[in-house]
Design a protein around this motif. Structure first.
Motif, PDB file in Angstrom:
ATOM      1  N   LEU A 216     -24.250   3.625  -6.368  1.00 34.06           N
ATOM      2  CA  LEU A 216     -23.686   4.140  -5.085  1.00 34.06           C
ATOM      3  C   LEU A 216     -23.719   3.230  -3.897  1.00 34.06           C
ATOM      4  O   LEU A 216     -22.811   3.554  -2.709  1.00 34.06           O
ATOM      5  CB  LEU A 216     -24.590   5.759  -5.037  1.00 34.06           C
ATOM      6  CG  LEU A 216     -24.036   6.972  -4.431  1.00 34.06           C
ATOM      7  CD1 LEU A 216     -21.973   6.909  -5.300  1.00 34.06           C
ATOM      8  CD2 LEU A 216     -24.555   8.423  -4.435  1.00 34.06           C
TER       9      LEU A 216
ATOM     10  N   THR B  78     -30.815   6.180  -4.107  1.00 35.16           N
ATOM     11  CA  THR B  78     -29.594   5.607  -4.137  1.00 35.16           C
ATOM     12  C   THR B  78     -30.336   5.196  -2.840  1.00 35.16           C
ATOM     13  O   THR B  78     -29.967   3.639  -2.919  1.00 35.16           O
ATOM     14  CB  THR B  78     -28.876   6.434  -3.235  1.00 35.16           C
ATOM     15  OG1 THR B  78     -28.352   7.305  -4.968  1.00 35.16           O
ATOM     16  CG2 THR B  78     -27.605   6.037  -2.375  1.00 35.16           C
TER      17      THR B  78
ATOM     18  N   ASN C  43     -18.349   1.511  -4.279  1.00 31.00           N
ATOM     19  CA  ASN C  43     -19.581   2.086  -4.878  1.00 31.00           C
ATOM     20  C   ASN C  43     -19.815   0.966  -6.787  1.00 31.00           C
ATOM     21  O   ASN C  43     -19.713   1.464  -7.769  1.00 31.00           O
ATOM     22  CB  ASN C  43     -18.903   3.715  -5.569  1.00 31.00           C
ATOM     23  CG  ASN C  43     -18.837   4.505  -4.640  1.00 31.00           C
ATOM     24  OD1 ASN C  43     -18.657   5.193  -4.052  1.00 31.00           O
ATOM     25  ND2 ASN C  43     -20.931   4.383  -3.847  1.00 31.00           N
TER      26      ASN C  43
END
Length: 168
Positions: free
Chosen positions: A110, A40, A101
């Motif tokens: 994300l 992420t 997202n």
């Protein structure tokens, strides 16, 4: 008595197996969480492939913003704030949740994208244009925004560029 001792040993073995399985599950879950956090955080920074589309004034041989717009019709520009990590394409969806997202290519990500509010004009002709983006703890996307509360930082980071298809 011997039966009770044997039952206790079997019970201890079963308990040891259960504790071992739970420990393994917790270890694997922890490893997954670390991997997910890494992916992420890494995904929030702009990739070299996408950076190739960044408009550079005065250099005709570089890919243009129009080429990126051909890949995703929702691309409306490119925002750069000098000497910060804020250097991303700007997209605009049908609603303000579309790119929360989703990356600039329209794929799930994300960290999402930097995006213009759906109520604003795509050409930034409104008197006030609202641009959204995630504040990432690692400084990516709009993570550097918190630095602007420091007056010295604010005074030394006063310039940026908004590239649009027809103007800069």
């Amino acid at each position: 008595m011997e039966i009770a001792a044997q039952a206790a040993r079997v019970g201890n073995r079963i308990l040891n197996i259960i504790v071992g399985i739970l420990t393994l599950i917790l270890f694997l879950y922890g490893a997954y969480c670390l991997w997910d956090t890494y992916v992420t955080a890494r995904g929030a920074f702009i990739s070299d492939d996408l950076l190739e589309y960044k408009p550079i004034p005065g250099q005709e041989e570089n890919p243009t913003l129009d080429e990126l717009m051909a890949i995703n019709l929702d691309v409306v520009g490119w925002l750069t704030v000098d000497d910060t990590h804020i250097d991303y394409p700007v997209v605009q969806g049908e609603n303000d949740m579309e790119y929360i997202n989703k990356d600039v290519y329209g794929e799930f990500a994300l960290p999402g994208s930097i995006f213009l509010s759906c109520v604003n004009s795509r050409d930034f002709s409104d008197p006030y244009s609202l641009v959204y983006g995630h504040h990432m703890a690692n400084g990516a996307m709009f993570g550097d925004i918190v630095e602007f509360v420091n007056k010295d930082y604010f005074d030394t980071h006063t310039t940026g560029t908004l590239y649009l298809p027809d103007e800069t």
